[in-house]
Design an enzyme around this catalytic site. Structure first.
Site, PDB file in Angstrom:
ATOM      1  N   HIS A  72      -3.098   6.925   0.964  1.00  0.00           N
ATOM      2  CA  HIS A  72      -2.721   7.948  -0.024  1.00  0.00           C
ATOM      3  C   HIS A  72      -3.177   9.362   0.337  1.00  0.00           C
ATOM      4  CE1 HIS A  72      -1.109   4.805  -2.392  1.00  0.00           C
ATOM      5  NE2 HIS A  72      -2.121   4.539  -3.174  1.00  0.00           N
ATOM      6  N   HIS A 123       1.749   7.968  -8.858  1.00  0.00           N
ATOM      7  CA  HIS A 123       0.911   6.776  -9.014  1.00  0.00           C
ATOM      8  C   HIS A 123       0.572   6.495 -10.491  1.00  0.00           C
ATOM      9  CE1 HIS A 123      -2.100   3.813  -7.837  1.00  0.00           C
ATOM     10  NE2 HIS A 123      -1.767   3.986  -6.566  1.00  0.00           N
ATOM     11  N   GLN A 140       6.546   0.097  -4.183  1.00  0.00           N
ATOM     12  CA  GLN A 140       5.264  -0.609  -4.140  1.00  0.00           C
ATOM     13  C   GLN A 140       4.958  -1.103  -5.550  1.00  0.00           C
ATOM     14  OE1 GLN A 140       3.524  -0.876  -1.248  1.00  0.00           O
ATOM     15  NE2 GLN A 140       1.621  -1.831  -1.960  1.00  0.00           N
ATOM     16  N   GLU A 153       5.610   2.297  -7.517  1.00  0.00           N
ATOM     17  CA  GLU A 153       5.608   3.516  -6.712  1.00  0.00           C
ATOM     18  C   GLU A 153       6.822   3.523  -5.786  1.00  0.00           C
ATOM     19  OE1 GLU A 153       1.423   3.784  -4.987  1.00  0.00           O
ATOM     20  OE2 GLU A 153       1.421   1.963  -6.169  1.00  0.00           O
TER      21      GLU A 153
HETATM   22  C1  BGC Z   1      -2.083   0.621  -3.236  1.00  0.00           C
HETATM   23  C2  BGC Z   1      -3.303  -0.228  -3.469  1.00  0.00           C
HETATM   24  C3  BGC Z   1      -4.442   0.692  -3.790  1.00  0.00           C
HETATM   25  C4  BGC Z   1      -4.077   1.456  -5.015  1.00  0.00           C
HETATM   26  C5  BGC Z   1      -5.147   2.420  -5.363  1.00  0.00           C
HETATM   27  C6  BGC Z   1      -1.785   1.361  -4.487  1.00  0.00           C
HETATM   28  O1  BGC Z   1      -0.704   2.182  -4.287  1.00  0.00           O
HETATM   29  O2  BGC Z   1      -0.982  -0.140  -2.829  1.00  0.00           O
HETATM   30  O3  BGC Z   1      -3.604  -1.025  -2.343  1.00  0.00           O
HETATM   31  O4  BGC Z   1      -5.624  -0.002  -3.976  1.00  0.00           O
HETATM   32  O5  BGC Z   1      -2.898   2.158  -4.787  1.00  0.00           O
HETATM   33  O6  BGC Z   1      -5.173   2.597  -6.692  1.00  0.00           O
END
Ligand code: BGC
Length: 376
Positions: A138, A210, A313, A341
């Site tokens: 990220h 997110h 995701q 996501e």
């Molecule tokens: C990821 C997770 C991660 C999370 C963090 C998600 O987008 O796929 O693996 O732990 O974000 O909050």
């Protein structure tokens, strides 16, 4: 909806000032247009942070912070007309400065993981910050979720334009990247997110949002009874570090088959650690398409996800563990929020068979995602 037109809108800001007891004038809530208001929300990085509220004709409200471009709340009615907040978030900036796991934020320069934080463009190898074991997640230590964005409200719509210049070398990425994210709340209770970016050096880009949804509107409930449907007949299996193996695997006969709606809790025990996987969307074209539907029968709320992106995701809040509390003191426990996501696939810069995330000078990165909430 003409997305380009939205980007060009200018803002007329009319500030309302209220008097304090000591005679000094203190800024409180300002109205930028009748559908957008803002309040000063503190400071981060030596910069003032504002919290904007977008309101539509139905009285639905979405709040967005210039810190991280975070959607801090989305207050919308259930089937009985009772309004509550359906995303995990906090009432004050301090909640975000304590680094919750990306609650509601804009994610970038690269959403999700890049294996070992390294990739090659032509003959140059780049090394990014590794902030998730040996991998990059990220955007690194200080991704776009932890910076203060510049903001401009539209002149007449419930729309907010955020901009940020991500400098060459930031978190290891090449190129100055100029990013614009436009959030628009429509009268159909849709949140449109329009992402554009341009670079002066070849780089990789994968922007997303997110937000953690809990359609019950109460973090005391898990999301395990929510029904989810995803238009994906394949997903990208991952290794122990959650890096895709490169394979596109058929969902048929696996707990990843959401072609028909399933309760999230139904098969989650069969997925090691819970769902945290990229689904390969079955798309008809390159336009904004409906790709996933989430619903909660108790509140009657339904969330539809539309996107131009090739992947989604689905993260079932596996790392939430109750240590973070809401502003009114409730523990945010395991699986009390889930993320959908929209994105390009994780680790695409190292996976030649995945759709490319390369952006070159002169090209325009442009993706659109829409979250729509209705009641059954
Ligand atoms: C990821 C997770 C991660 C999370 C963090 C998600 O987008 O796929 O693996 O732990 O974000 O909050």
């Amino acid at each position: 909806m003409n997305f380009k037109k939205l980007l060009l809108m200018t803002t007329i800001t009319t500030a309302a000032l209220t008097s304090c007891g000591d005679g000094a004038e203190k800024k409180s809530e300002e109205s930028t247009n009748e559908k957008v208001t803002k309040v000063a929300w503190g400071e981060a990085d030596g910069k003032p942070v504002d919290l904007y509220t977008l309101t539509n004709a139905n009285g639905v409200q979405i709040k967005i912070s210039t810190y991280g471009g975070v959607v801090t709340s989305w207050v919308t009615p259930d089937k009985a007309g009772n309004k509550s907040n359906v995303v995990l978030g906090f009432d004050s900036l301090s909640g975000y400065l304590a680094k919750p796991p990306y609650f509601g934020a804009i994610i970038g320069r690269y959403g999700n993981r890049i294996g070992k934080g390294t990739f090659k463009i032509d003959t140059t190898t780049y090394q990014l910050a590794t902030n998730n074991g040996e991998n990059h997640l990220h955007g690194g230590n200080k991704g776009y979720d932890k910076v203060v964005w510049d903001a401009k409200a539209a002149d007449s719509t419930a729309s907010l334009t955020l901009t940020y210049l991500s400098k060459d070398g930031e978190e290891g990425y090449p190129g100055n990247l100029n990013i614009t994210v436009v959030y628009t709340l429509t009268d159909d209770n849709e949140l449109l997110i329009d992402y554009t970016a341009e670079t002066d050096k070849a780089t990789v880009v994968n922007l997303t949002n997110h937000s953690y949804f809990n359609l019950t509107g109460d973090v005391n409930n898990t999301i395990l009874d929510h029904q989810l449907q995803i238009n994906a007949d394949k997903y990208t299996p991952v290794d122990a570090g959650l890096i895709p193996t490169g394979e596109l695997k058929d969902v048929k006969g696996t707990p990843f088959d959401f072609l028909q709606p399933h309760k999230i809790g139904e098969r989650i025990a069969a997925v090691d650690g819970g769902y945290d996987h990229n689904f390969v969307l079955t798309r008809k074209g390159s336009d904004l398409e409906l790709v996933a539907t989430l619903s909660d029968s108790v509140s009657g709320r339904k969330l539809e996800v539309f996107t131009t992106e090739p992947g989604l995701q689905f993260y079932s809040g596996n790392f939430l563990d109750g240590t973070i509390k809401t502003s009114d003191g409730k523990s945010i426990n395991l699986r009390t929020g889930l993320c959908l996501e929209t994105q390009h696939f994780p680790d695409s810069p190292n996976q030649p068979t995945f759709p490319s995330t390369l952006l070159k000078p002169g090209e325009k990165y442009h993706t659109v995602t829409k979250y729509k909430i209705s009641v059954n």
